[in-house]
Design an enzyme around this catalytic site. Sequence first.
Site, PDB file in Angstrom:
ATOM      1  N   ASN A  89       3.225  -2.000   5.845  1.00 14.80           N
ATOM      2  CA  ASN A  89       2.010  -2.897   5.743  1.00 14.80           C
ATOM      3  C   ASN A  89       2.302  -3.015   7.768  1.00 14.80           C
ATOM      4  OD1 ASN A  89       1.038  -3.359   3.796  1.00 14.80           O
ATOM      5  ND2 ASN A  89       1.449  -5.080   3.335  1.00 14.80           N
ATOM      6  N   GLY A 119      -4.708   2.443  -4.635  1.00 16.34           N
ATOM      7  CA  GLY A 119      -3.961   1.218  -4.976  1.00 16.34           C
ATOM      8  C   GLY A 119      -4.280   0.375  -5.923  1.00 16.34           C
ATOM      9  N   LYS A 120      -3.000  -0.162  -5.610  1.00 13.95           N
ATOM     10  CA  LYS A 120      -3.117  -0.956  -6.861  1.00 13.95           C
ATOM     11  C   LYS A 120      -4.278  -2.168  -7.770  1.00 13.95           C
ATOM     12  CE  LYS A 120       0.805  -3.092  -7.826  1.00 13.95           C
ATOM     13  NZ  LYS A 120       1.269  -2.883  -6.695  1.00 13.95           N
ATOM     14  N   GLU A 121      -4.795  -2.176  -6.705  1.00  9.85           N
ATOM     15  CA  GLU A 121      -6.036  -3.989  -5.757  1.00  9.85           C
ATOM     16  C   GLU A 121      -7.617  -3.240  -5.510  1.00  9.85           C
ATOM     17  OE1 GLU A 121      -4.056  -6.359  -3.371  1.00  9.85           O
ATOM     18  OE2 GLU A 121      -2.477  -7.057  -4.692  1.00  9.85           O
ATOM     19  N   ALA A 122      -7.551  -1.995  -4.839  1.00 10.04           N
ATOM     20  CA  ALA A 122      -8.098  -1.515  -3.629  1.00 10.04           C
ATOM     21  C   ALA A 122      -7.730  -0.289  -3.324  1.00 10.04           C
ATOM     22  CB  ALA A 122      -8.180  -2.163  -2.437  1.00 10.04           C
ATOM     23  N   ASP A 132      -3.059  -4.774   6.490  1.00 10.25           N
ATOM     24  CA  ASP A 132      -3.833  -5.593   5.027  1.00 10.25           C
ATOM     25  C   ASP A 132      -3.078  -6.989   5.321  1.00 10.25           C
ATOM     26  OD1 ASP A 132      -3.712  -5.876   2.808  1.00 10.25           O
ATOM     27  OD2 ASP A 132      -1.637  -4.808   2.137  1.00 10.25           O
ATOM     28  N   LYS A 173     -12.442  -0.779   3.257  1.00 10.92           N
ATOM     29  CA  LYS A 173     -11.153  -1.027   1.896  1.00 10.92           C
ATOM     30  C   LYS A 173     -12.102  -1.294   0.428  1.00 10.92           C
ATOM     31  CE  LYS A 173      -7.239  -3.455   1.401  1.00 10.92           C
ATOM     32  NZ  LYS A 173      -5.913  -4.376   1.736  1.00 10.92           N
ATOM     33  N   ASP A 175       2.748 -11.203   4.075  1.00 10.07           N
ATOM     34  CA  ASP A 175       3.194 -10.097   2.848  1.00 10.07           C
ATOM     35  C   ASP A 175       3.583  -8.490   4.093  1.00 10.07           C
ATOM     36  OD1 ASP A 175       3.950  -8.132   1.114  1.00 10.07           O
ATOM     37  OD2 ASP A 175       1.616  -7.321   0.599  1.00 10.07           O
TER      38      ASP A 175
END
Length: 264
Positions: free
Chosen positions: A203, A66-69, A215, A85, A198
Amino acid sequence: MPRRERLEKKAEAMERQYEENSLMLNKDQEEFQVTEAVFDRPTLEGIYRLIHRKIIDKIKGVLKAGKEASIYWGLDYDGRELAIKIYYTSTSEFRKGMMKYIEGDPRFKRFRKDSKSIIYTWTQKEYSNLQLAESAGINAPRPISFYRNILVMSFIGLDGVPAPLLREISLEDPNQFYDQLTDEIRFLYQKAGLVHGDLSEYNIMVWEKKPVIFDFSQAMLKFHPLAEELLRHDIETINSYFVKIGVNVYDNIALMEWIKTGEA
Ligand SMILES: Nc1ncnc2c1ncn2[C@@H]1O[C@H](COP(=O)(O)OP(=O)(O)O)[C@@H](O)[C@H]1O
Ligand SMILES: [Mg+2]
């Protein structure tokens, strides 16, 4: 032994361990390259640490970058499946966004504000949130361990195939699923004291016909000043998704009230 010598010895030992461990991972060439390509040295050392601590046996492959992880599929020493993660330590945009979710949380009163430490605190926050969810009996991944920017949790799915996301499948009984999900959100609020923050069809997984919320990094304690607004947002997002798939939903305000005060 003088301090400098001691430190050198320690560094040497770490170096040795690092070499040994990279050899170990080299046996599984493909996987090593996956991690090597993306992660800095402290992250690699973190992975080795979790392997040495017998939390992780193998990392089998990437599930999602993903973008963050990135999320990896792994196995523990009993052959149980893991979801691992690993947050990137280099995405500065995302770091700025994290601060408002960490500040004002009594669990993280004194956290270091250099960039790596923020990511580590973020990882710890997701772990702590999963612990709260677990002790409240919420259907969510079970937290197993964390170290630095690495979070280890139970794998939702089977044989390396993660459970489908809510958005990916058509539900057998959308009305019943909506009821189950709103119950989970209510228990999350009342028993775990958390607002997810979120929540969406991205999610939530569907496993054994039930919702599994995941998440949790941005999730907030319900007494946090931002929690109310996040809960409202979660409710609106969930309601509009279920309207789209034909469920006759509660209105936003009534649902919010019920989540906060309905008998749990
Ligand atoms: N515990 C888990 N078990 C199985 N798959 C998972 C698990 N956690 C995450 N995943 C998979 O990884 C994807 C991304 O995970 P998520 O925690 O939402 O990270 P992101 O921060 O990238 O949104 C999910 O859509 C899901 O497919
Ligand atoms: Mg997500």
